[in-house]
Design a protein around this motif. Structure first.
Motif, PDB file in Angstrom:
ATOM      1  N   ARG A   9      29.394 -17.556  20.851  1.00 44.18           N
ATOM      2  CA  ARG A   9      29.354 -15.773  20.261  1.00 44.18           C
ATOM      3  C   ARG A   9      27.788 -16.357  19.801  1.00 44.18           C
ATOM      4  O   ARG A   9      26.661 -15.081  20.185  1.00 44.18           O
ATOM      5  N   LEU A  10      26.873 -17.685  19.067  1.00 39.19           N
ATOM      6  CA  LEU A  10      25.279 -16.768  19.238  1.00 39.19           C
ATOM      7  C   LEU A  10      24.562 -17.254  20.752  1.00 39.19           C
ATOM      8  O   LEU A  10      23.843 -16.526  20.832  1.00 39.19           O
ATOM      9  N   PHE A  29      18.366 -19.197  12.573  1.00 37.83           N
ATOM     10  CA  PHE A  29      16.892 -19.290  11.961  1.00 37.83           C
ATOM     11  C   PHE A  29      16.288 -18.576  12.411  1.00 37.83           C
ATOM     12  O   PHE A  29      15.146 -16.708  12.003  1.00 37.83           O
ATOM     13  N   MET A  30      16.281 -18.872  13.491  1.00 34.38           N
ATOM     14  CA  MET A  30      14.671 -18.706  13.716  1.00 34.38           C
ATOM     15  C   MET A  30      14.536 -17.199  15.507  1.00 34.38           C
ATOM     16  O   MET A  30      13.914 -16.860  15.404  1.00 34.38           O
ATOM     17  N   HIS A  31      15.863 -17.129  15.402  1.00 37.12           N
ATOM     18  CA  HIS A  31      15.943 -15.886  16.420  1.00 37.12           C
ATOM     19  C   HIS A  31      15.589 -14.821  15.559  1.00 37.12           C
ATOM     20  O   HIS A  31      15.554 -13.803  16.040  1.00 37.12           O
ATOM     21  N   TYR A  32      16.371 -14.353  14.114  1.00 35.40           N
ATOM     22  CA  TYR A  32      15.914 -13.338  13.350  1.00 35.40           C
ATOM     23  C   TYR A  32      14.431 -13.596  12.787  1.00 35.40           C
ATOM     24  O   TYR A  32      14.270 -12.450  12.770  1.00 35.40           O
ATOM     25  N   ALA A  33      14.464 -14.520  12.149  1.00 35.53           N
ATOM     26  CA  ALA A  33      12.517 -15.248  11.876  1.00 35.53           C
ATOM     27  C   ALA A  33      11.783 -14.688  12.705  1.00 35.53           C
ATOM     28  O   ALA A  33      10.757 -13.994  12.266  1.00 35.53           O
ATOM     29  N   HIS A  73      17.734 -15.034  22.168  1.00 32.63           N
ATOM     30  CA  HIS A  73      16.868 -14.216  23.473  1.00 32.63           C
ATOM     31  C   HIS A  73      16.344 -15.060  24.191  1.00 32.63           C
ATOM     32  O   HIS A  73      16.998 -16.434  24.136  1.00 32.63           O
ATOM     33  N   GLN A  74      15.954 -14.196  25.346  1.00 32.39           N
ATOM     34  CA  GLN A  74      16.132 -15.415  26.570  1.00 32.39           C
ATOM     35  C   GLN A  74      14.607 -16.827  26.458  1.00 32.39           C
ATOM     36  O   GLN A  74      14.982 -17.332  27.627  1.00 32.39           O
ATOM     37  N   SER A  75      14.220 -16.077  26.074  1.00 33.83           N
ATOM     38  CA  SER A  75      13.029 -16.536  25.782  1.00 33.83           C
ATOM     39  C   SER A  75      13.166 -17.797  24.749  1.00 33.83           C
ATOM     40  O   SER A  75      11.766 -18.424  24.885  1.00 33.83           O
ATOM     41  N   SER A  76      14.331 -18.146  24.288  1.00 33.19           N
ATOM     42  CA  SER A  76      14.817 -19.399  23.243  1.00 33.19           C
ATOM     43  C   SER A  76      15.147 -20.352  24.648  1.00 33.19           C
ATOM     44  O   SER A  76      16.295 -20.155  24.838  1.00 33.19           O
ATOM     45  N   ASP A  90      15.294 -21.339   4.703  1.00 37.50           N
ATOM     46  CA  ASP A  90      15.373 -21.518   3.253  1.00 37.50           C
ATOM     47  C   ASP A  90      17.225 -21.042   3.586  1.00 37.50           C
ATOM     48  O   ASP A  90      18.185 -20.344   4.226  1.00 37.50           O
ATOM     49  N   HIS A  91      17.878 -21.638   2.115  1.00 32.66           N
ATOM     50  CA  HIS A  91      19.370 -22.302   2.458  1.00 32.66           C
ATOM     51  C   HIS A  91      20.132 -20.077   2.324  1.00 32.66           C
ATOM     52  O   HIS A  91      21.117 -19.951   3.201  1.00 32.66           O
ATOM     53  N   ASP A  92      19.497 -19.876   1.576  1.00 31.23           N
ATOM     54  CA  ASP A  92      20.393 -17.713   1.229  1.00 31.23           C
ATOM     55  C   ASP A  92      19.962 -17.602   2.611  1.00 31.23           C
ATOM     56  O   ASP A  92      20.943 -16.511   3.280  1.00 31.23           O
ATOM     57  N   LEU A  93      18.721 -17.457   3.290  1.00 31.94           N
ATOM     58  CA  LEU A  93      18.506 -16.769   4.075  1.00 31.94           C
ATOM     59  C   LEU A  93      18.835 -17.390   5.363  1.00 31.94           C
ATOM     60  O   LEU A  93      19.765 -16.402   6.299  1.00 31.94           O
ATOM     61  N   MET A  94      19.555 -18.452   5.562  1.00 29.07           N
ATOM     62  CA  MET A  94      20.426 -19.134   6.548  1.00 29.07           C
ATOM     63  C   MET A  94      21.409 -18.631   6.314  1.00 29.07           C
ATOM     64  O   MET A  94      21.835 -18.182   7.221  1.00 29.07           O
ATOM     65  N   MET A  95      22.350 -18.379   5.068  1.00 29.84           N
ATOM     66  CA  MET A  95      23.535 -18.101   5.862  1.00 29.84           C
ATOM     67  C   MET A  95      24.216 -16.641   5.420  1.00 29.84           C
ATOM     68  O   MET A  95      24.899 -15.869   5.752  1.00 29.84           O
ATOM     69  N   ARG A  96      22.652 -15.443   5.085  1.00 29.58           N
ATOM     70  CA  ARG A  96      22.196 -14.556   5.433  1.00 29.58           C
ATOM     71  C   ARG A  96      22.856 -14.746   6.691  1.00 29.58           C
ATOM     72  O   ARG A  96      23.988 -13.477   7.577  1.00 29.58           O
ATOM     73  N   ALA A  97      22.087 -15.228   8.128  1.00 28.94           N
ATOM     74  CA  ALA A  97      22.106 -15.146   9.175  1.00 28.94           C
ATOM     75  C   ALA A  97      23.725 -15.443   9.238  1.00 28.94           C
ATOM     76  O   ALA A  97      24.476 -14.767  10.373  1.00 28.94           O
ATOM     77  N   VAL A  98      24.233 -16.587   8.906  1.00 33.03           N
ATOM     78  CA  VAL A  98      25.491 -16.900   9.505  1.00 33.03           C
ATOM     79  C   VAL A  98      26.662 -16.099   9.182  1.00 33.03           C
ATOM     80  O   VAL A  98      27.473 -15.872   9.875  1.00 33.03           O
ATOM     81  N   GLU A  99      26.399 -15.616   7.871  1.00 30.92           N
ATOM     82  CA  GLU A  99      27.889 -14.315   7.721  1.00 30.92           C
ATOM     83  C   GLU A  99      28.306 -13.270   8.645  1.00 30.92           C
ATOM     84  O   GLU A  99      28.683 -12.830   9.279  1.00 30.92           O
ATOM     85  N   LYS A 100      27.024 -13.298   9.589  1.00 31.16           N
ATOM     86  CA  LYS A 100      26.474 -12.237  10.540  1.00 31.16           C
ATOM     87  C   LYS A 100      27.405 -12.373  11.943  1.00 31.16           C
ATOM     88  O   LYS A 100      28.174 -11.829  12.572  1.00 31.16           O
ATOM     89  N   HIS A 101      27.399 -13.613  12.278  1.00 29.89           N
ATOM     90  CA  HIS A 101      28.606 -14.075  13.370  1.00 29.89           C
ATOM     91  C   HIS A 101      29.767 -14.986  12.254  1.00 29.89           C
ATOM     92  O   HIS A 101      30.298 -15.262  13.625  1.00 29.89           O
ATOM     93  N   ALA A 102      29.563 -15.315  11.450  1.00 30.49           N
ATOM     94  CA  ALA A 102      30.603 -16.343  11.416  1.00 30.49           C
ATOM     95  C   ALA A 102      32.005 -15.755  10.237  1.00 30.49           C
ATOM     96  O   ALA A 102      31.899 -15.383   8.942  1.00 30.49           O
TER      97      ALA A 102
END
Length: 431
Positions: free
Chosen positions: A115-116, A220-224, A121-124, A163-175
């Protein structure tokens, strides 16, 4: 009933025929596939000291217990074993989960990664299927030819700072699966067992060495970073490999503005740019007449700077190109010294080649892809050590450097495929 595979070692008792309601529906096949991938990578034991082979002795029972716990919600990971790896500037902290926890993390990765991959991004380039460091190096080289300035970035203690909370916000968008979100949170908060035996709580970061950590780091770095740059600076290309980032700019002012904005952006995500490793670089070559104090940067073991190269017509010019970095050469030289080639006189030449070749082959395949001359100059030093080995092993060569060098050249011509660097460096009759 046979679960998770075929064979006697994976046979367990028939399940209770009475229906059992599990909070989470996790296919057994995913757990078994996860185990196969973990076993293929081997790896060290975690805090329980259980190795891959020991886990495999009761494979069916171990996998069933893991699946049952994950499906029921009672799965809790064990502490992560910390291993300190020395490096030039301090140590690198690796976190080694147990075999069972690595299998559980791999099961989540098998579900989440496809899914991810669709949104990354193509530059990652880091830790992604079908992409690697060499792809990133070639992309940076091409961008350096088109853009005059580079913002070379490194995030300070990146894996330890997520950051764990920011990480989980990103996870929740896709899981949407609750079990994935539950177990990722537990892995993030799993305590770390230090080498002293003390348990250290985890309030931020994801351990380097965990199966799921690279995927979470990329998310995390995808969104950050990736998504932010694409949205706010669409005209600035970049290449990111985990936390090593190179941004390409047309002008110095553009690069300086980007640096200021990125500092603010990353600070809002509780990340900090490394004050020493982050710098502006001018891609100086024969076409660019400007001046600047920094005209060189390192990326993924390569050093990018102006080099004398030859075009298709034989004309020499200065091009901004990568080659193996001084830091990489220093590390490689240290590895060669540890092999103690010149004192390994108990080995035959064929056995000596068997010891050296796997290491050198990897260097050639990676660092030999572009501008191989600095690598070749280093590889010639291996022949000097082989010459010293020959002087120590054969009485007729002792005390005769020139005679031993002639002996090495004769061996190169006669047994050109014995050492992998001989085939890379020389053709028959040269020397």
């Amino acid at each position: 009933m046979t679960l998770f595979g075929q064979g006697k070692e994976t046979t367990v008792k028939q399940d209770d025929p009475r229906p059992k309601i599990k909070p989470f529906e996790i296919p057994k096949r995913i757990v078994y596939e996860a185990w196969k991938r973990v076993a293929a990578k081997q790896g060290a034991p975690g805090v329980d000291n259980e190795s891959i082979l020991a886990f495999q002795e009761n494979l069916g029972g171990n996998l069933y217990k893991l699946w049952n716990r994950m499906s029921s919600g009672s799965y809790h990971p064990q502490p992560v074993k910390q291993v300190l790896i020395p490096k030039e500037a301090g140590v690198r902290k690796l976190g080694v989960p147990t075999v069972s926890d690595r299998t559980a993390q791999m099961a989540v990765k098998l579900v989440l990664e496809p899914r991810l991959e669709k949104i990354f991004h193509q530059s990652s380039y880091g830790y992604r299927p079908g992409r690697g460091a060499k792809d990133a190096v070639f992309k940076v080289r091409g961008n350096c030819w088109r853009y005059d300035w580079v913002l070379d970035m490194d995030i300070k203690a990146f894996f330890d700072s997520i950051d764990h909370d920011l990480m989980m916000r990103a996870v929740e968008k896709h899981a949407p699966e609750r079990w994935i979100r539950l177990y990722i949170r537990r892995w993030l908060e799993s305590p770390i067992k230090l080498e002293s035996g003390e348990l250290q709580s985890s309030t931020c970061g994801t351990p380097q060495g965990g199966v799921i950590s690279p995927l979470l780091a990329n998310l995390f770095m995808h969104y950050a970073f990736d998504h932010w740059v694409e949205r706010n600076n669409p005209g600035i290309p970049f290449v990111r490999y985990a936390d090593d980032i190179v941004c390409h700019c047309q002008t110095r002012n553009e690069a300086e503005r980007l640096l200021v904005n990125l500092k603010k952006r990353l600070e809002s995500c509780n990340l900090e740019l490394h004050p020493v490793k982050t710098k502006l670089v001018y891609c100086k070559d024969n076409r660019r007449t400007g001046t600047y104090s920094l005209t060189r940067f390192d990326f993924l073991g390569f050093s990018f700077h102006g080099r004398t190269v030859q075009d298709r017509y034989g004309n020499l010019f200065t091009g901004f190109n990568p080659a193996v970095s001084r830091k990489s050469l220093k590390r490689m030289n240290k590895i060669i010294r540890k092999l103690n080639i010149n004192r390994s006189t108990q080995l035959t030449m064929s056995e000596l080649a068997d010891r050296i070749n796997p290491i050198v082959r990897g260097w050639i395949e990676y660092y030999g892809i572009v501008c191989p001359e600095p690598l070749k100059r280093f590889l010639i030093r291996i022949d000097l050590r082989i010459g010293r080995w020959a002087r120590n092993k054969y009485k007729k060569l002792r005390g005769y450097k020139r005679r031993s060098w002639d002996w090495v050249k004769k061996c190169r011509a006669t047994f050109s495929n014995m050492f992998v660097h001989w085939k890379h460096l020389f053709s028959k009759g040269q020397g």
